[in-house]
Motif scaffolding. Structure first.
Motif, PDB file in Angstrom:
ATOM      1  N   THR A  20      23.848  25.633  51.379  1.00  0.00           N
ATOM      2  CA  THR A  20      25.324  25.924  51.058  1.00  0.00           C
ATOM      3  C   THR A  20      25.410  26.977  49.844  1.00  0.00           C
ATOM      4  N   ALA A  21      24.147  26.986  49.218  1.00  0.00           N
ATOM      5  CA  ALA A  21      24.401  28.039  48.090  1.00  0.00           C
ATOM      6  C   ALA A  21      24.086  29.456  48.588  1.00  0.00           C
ATOM      7  N   PHE A  22      23.322  29.669  49.716  1.00  0.00           N
ATOM      8  CA  PHE A  22      23.264  30.815  50.415  1.00  0.00           C
ATOM      9  C   PHE A  22      24.403  31.404  50.946  1.00  0.00           C
ATOM     10  N   GLU A  23      25.188  30.298  51.739  1.00  0.00           N
ATOM     11  CA  GLU A  23      26.408  30.559  52.210  1.00  0.00           C
ATOM     12  C   GLU A  23      27.334  30.912  51.205  1.00  0.00           C
ATOM     13  N   ALA A  24      27.530  30.304  50.280  1.00  0.00           N
ATOM     14  CA  ALA A  24      28.325  30.599  49.128  1.00  0.00           C
ATOM     15  C   ALA A  24      28.215  31.880  48.448  1.00  0.00           C
ATOM     16  N   PHE A  25      26.823  32.253  48.233  1.00  0.00           N
ATOM     17  CA  PHE A  25      26.498  33.656  47.777  1.00  0.00           C
ATOM     18  C   PHE A  25      26.823  34.768  48.637  1.00  0.00           C
ATOM     19  N   LYS A  26      26.625  34.512  49.772  1.00  0.00           N
ATOM     20  CA  LYS A  26      27.008  35.454  51.104  1.00  0.00           C
ATOM     21  C   LYS A  26      28.436  35.891  51.005  1.00  0.00           C
ATOM     22  N   ASP A  27      29.210  34.771  51.030  1.00  0.00           N
ATOM     23  CA  ASP A  27      30.850  34.693  51.342  1.00  0.00           C
ATOM     24  C   ASP A  27      31.344  35.604  50.047  1.00  0.00           C
ATOM     25  N   ALA A  28      30.977  35.416  48.811  1.00  0.00           N
ATOM     26  CA  ALA A  28      31.216  36.023  47.701  1.00  0.00           C
ATOM     27  C   ALA A  28      30.868  37.373  47.671  1.00  0.00           C
ATOM     28  N   GLU A  29      29.636  37.848  48.278  1.00  0.00           N
ATOM     29  CA  GLU A  29      29.453  39.029  48.512  1.00  0.00           C
ATOM     30  C   GLU A  29      30.503  39.992  49.395  1.00  0.00           C
ATOM     31  N   GLU A  30      30.512  38.963  50.266  1.00  0.00           N
ATOM     32  CA  GLU A  30      31.526  39.545  51.421  1.00  0.00           C
ATOM     33  C   GLU A  30      33.159  39.727  50.940  1.00  0.00           C
ATOM     34  N   PHE A  33      33.278  40.838  46.261  1.00  0.00           N
ATOM     35  CA  PHE A  33      32.395  41.484  45.757  1.00  0.00           C
ATOM     36  C   PHE A  33      32.994  42.272  44.516  1.00  0.00           C
ATOM     37  N   ALA A  34      34.282  42.693  44.447  1.00  0.00           N
ATOM     38  CA  ALA A  34      34.576  43.436  43.339  1.00  0.00           C
ATOM     39  C   ALA A  34      34.481  43.187  42.168  1.00  0.00           C
ATOM     40  N   ASN A  35      34.493  44.117  41.063  1.00  0.00           N
ATOM     41  CA  ASN A  35      34.214  43.953  39.683  1.00  0.00           C
ATOM     42  C   ASN A  35      35.188  43.014  39.243  1.00  0.00           C
ATOM     43  N   SER A  36      34.723  41.910  38.768  1.00  0.00           N
ATOM     44  CA  SER A  36      35.438  40.760  38.335  1.00  0.00           C
ATOM     45  C   SER A  36      36.415  41.168  37.084  1.00  0.00           C
ATOM     46  N   SER A  37      36.225  42.399  36.490  1.00  0.00           N
ATOM     47  CA  SER A  37      36.883  42.722  35.343  1.00  0.00           C
ATOM     48  C   SER A  37      37.975  43.803  35.814  1.00  0.00           C
ATOM     49  N   GLY A  38      38.095  44.231  37.045  1.00  0.00           N
ATOM     50  CA  GLY A  38      39.001  45.244  37.576  1.00  0.00           C
ATOM     51  C   GLY A  38      40.311  44.821  37.607  1.00  0.00           C
ATOM     52  N   LEU A  42      41.347  42.752  44.906  1.00  0.00           N
ATOM     53  CA  LEU A  42      40.060  42.384  44.955  1.00  0.00           C
ATOM     54  C   LEU A  42      39.086  41.614  43.820  1.00  0.00           C
ATOM     55  N   SER A  43      39.540  42.470  42.890  1.00  0.00           N
ATOM     56  CA  SER A  43      38.998  42.247  41.523  1.00  0.00           C
ATOM     57  C   SER A  43      39.452  40.604  41.100  1.00  0.00           C
ATOM     58  N   ARG A  44      40.885  40.525  41.257  1.00  0.00           N
ATOM     59  CA  ARG A  44      41.405  39.109  40.957  1.00  0.00           C
ATOM     60  C   ARG A  44      40.724  38.058  41.859  1.00  0.00           C
ATOM     61  N   ARG A  45      40.225  38.480  43.041  1.00  0.00           N
ATOM     62  CA  ARG A  45      39.700  37.288  43.791  1.00  0.00           C
ATOM     63  C   ARG A  45      38.246  36.905  43.208  1.00  0.00           C
ATOM     64  N   ALA A  46      37.650  38.021  42.730  1.00  0.00           N
ATOM     65  CA  ALA A  46      36.247  37.883  42.158  1.00  0.00           C
ATOM     66  C   ALA A  46      36.292  37.029  40.672  1.00  0.00           C
ATOM     67  N   LYS A  47      37.594  37.457  40.000  1.00  0.00           N
ATOM     68  CA  LYS A  47      37.729  36.713  38.744  1.00  0.00           C
ATOM     69  C   LYS A  47      37.997  35.138  38.924  1.00  0.00           C
ATOM     70  N   ASN A  48      38.932  35.147  40.148  1.00  0.00           N
ATOM     71  CA  ASN A  48      39.080  33.651  40.208  1.00  0.00           C
ATOM     72  C   ASN A  48      37.838  32.950  40.701  1.00  0.00           C
ATOM     73  N   LEU A  49      37.199  33.538  41.465  1.00  0.00           N
ATOM     74  CA  LEU A  49      36.120  32.720  42.065  1.00  0.00           C
ATOM     75  C   LEU A  49      35.215  32.503  40.753  1.00  0.00           C
ATOM     76  N   LEU A  50      35.205  33.387  39.872  1.00  0.00           N
ATOM     77  CA  LEU A  50      34.168  33.193  38.546  1.00  0.00           C
ATOM     78  C   LEU A  50      34.738  31.937  37.863  1.00  0.00           C
ATOM     79  N   GLU A  51      36.058  32.257  37.518  1.00  0.00           N
ATOM     80  CA  GLU A  51      36.589  31.120  36.620  1.00  0.00           C
ATOM     81  C   GLU A  51      36.718  29.680  37.392  1.00  0.00           C
ATOM     82  N   GLU A  52      36.837  29.778  38.768  1.00  0.00           N
ATOM     83  CA  GLU A  52      36.773  28.341  39.334  1.00  0.00           C
ATOM     84  C   GLU A  52      35.232  27.888  39.222  1.00  0.00           C
TER      85      GLU A  52
END
Ligand SMILES: Cc1ncc(COP(=O)(O)O)c(C=O)c1O
Length: 382
Positions: A20-30, A33-38, A42-52
């Motif tokens: 499950t961790a490997f899948e979540a890791f891969k999904d996030a890379e796909e 993947f954008a810089n969560s500070s942008g 795509l950055s907002r997606r990364a930032k949302n995933l980070l904060e969730e």
């Protein structure tokens, strides 16, 4: 373990990643993947995933999201918490109290502080590896800035009397920042940081089936520490550097699965370890560290009478059983274990200990299989 004809009993060094961790890791890379500070979608997606993920992980440990900072692992979190209070124009009379059995991440940080001229007290343990409560408490005073006591030891699994010490330490000086390295404990214990009363903690992703290179520094909102890395304004302006969002997502998924299965996993670990230890006890002269006291369910540190542990470890490896002589760093450097030394284990006996550590990838029957491999190997090298 998938694709491996090898029995892995070195989970305390690191664990394979949970599916499950490997899948979540891969999904996030796909998809994140954008810089969560942008400033784009795509950055907002990364930032949302980070904060969730931050919210979720905080919830697991009974903490507030703002008390969670992502780090590169347990070592960084330990370094940050132990060292940085002493960097903040601390008076030279400031002191650190810790123990002789901490992980190298804490001991190395403590030595660094000592070199800067601060007083550091390393508290001893008894023959079972349990810290001396009175010595710890009596070593704390009004000058103590940080007290650091690991929840459980990574070489022996022995659980420390943390609640008792913490309460007494706070009676001496409520201002002391009480840190606990819970890296190993999280693998088989349910922890709530505020209920436990600790002010800070270090967690590592790769000990619980998450990715390597990701960890958590928990710091109670009562405290504010100087930043350790300087640069960008990431991680609530506390830790500079592009955030490892896929690592964070992998860690959150690993923790989710681990928490959901913790009681079953613990039962399995305890059962397999018991079968392993009982089978060895019937046929060999062994001593199990902390056998009759409170210890983590996944670690078994065994002394084999008159057998060199290096020889045994290499022979076990050739038979397809992976174990270790202590902590990964100590065994890599071939140093005698500082934990066993602190326990006053005789020099001749220190080199006859091996650590067997079970984990989430352990299966029914692994305890007996491992014991049979050990028995036949001991016979072949004796
Ligand atoms: C108790 C303890 N603390 C800290 C660490 C370091 O964690 P990391 O490998 O994430 O830096 C380890 C890992 O060996 C550990 O067992």
């Amino acid at each position: 373990m998938k694709g491996l004809e090898y029995l892995y009993l070195d989970h305390a060094a690191t664990t394979p990643m949970r599916e499950t961790a490997f899948e979540a890791f891969k999904d996030a890379e796909e998809v994140a993947f954008a810089n969560s500070s942008g400033g784009h979608e795509l950055s907002r997606r990364a930032k949302n995933l980070l904060e969730e993920s931050r919210d979720f992980i905080a919830g697991i440990f009974g903490a507030a999201p703002k008390e969670i900072t992502f780090t590169s692992g347990g070592t960084e979190a330990d370094n940050w918490i132990i060292k940085s209070p002493f960097l903040n124009n601390a008076p030279i009379s400031s002191e650190l109290v810790t123990t002789q059995i901490e992980h190298e991440a804490v001991l190395g940080s403590a030595e660094w502080i000592k070199e800067k001229g601060f007083e550091v007290k390393f508290i001893g343990v008894n023959g079972d590896g349990v810290v001396d409560v009175n010595e710890f408490v009596e070593s704390c005073n009004k000058e103590t800035l940080v007290a650091s006591l690991m929840y459980a030891n990574n070489e022996t699994g022995v659980i420390q009397p943390i609640s008792e010490i913490l309460k007494k330490v706070k009676d001496v000086n409520p201002e002391i920042l009480f840190h606990s390295d819970v890296v190993q404990a999280v693998a088989s214990e349910k922890l709530d940081f505020h209920k436990l009363g600790i002010d800070s903690a270090a967690i590592s992703g790769h000990k619980i089936g998450g990715p390597k290179g990701i960890g958590v520094m928990f710091l109670s909102s009562k405290y504010k520490l100087p930043n350790y890395f300087h640069g960008g304004k990431q991680e609530l302006e506390r830790r500079a550097g592009t955030v490892n969002v896929s690592g964070v997502a992998g860690l959150a998924a690993a923790l989710k699965e681990q928490q959901e299965t913790l009681s079953e996993e613990k039962m399995l670990l305890e059962r397999e370890r018991k079968i392993f230890e009982d089978t060895l006890k019937e046929k060999l002269q062994i001593k199990i560290v902390g056998e009759n006291i409170n210890r983590l369910s996944h670690i078994s540190n065994i002394q084999f009478k008159d057998i060199n542990s290096e020889t045994l470890m290499v022979a076990l490896d050739l038979k397809g059983l992976g174990v270790s002589r202590g902590s990964a760093c100590a065994s890599g450097a071939q140093k005698p274990s500082h934990v066993l030394k602190a326990m006053n284990v005789h020099d001749d006996d220190i080199n006859s200990h091996l650590r067997f550590s079970f984990g989430w990838s352990t299966n029914d029957g692994d305890g007996l299989n491992a014991a049979n491999i050990v028995l036949s190997t001991v016979e072949s090298i004796s």
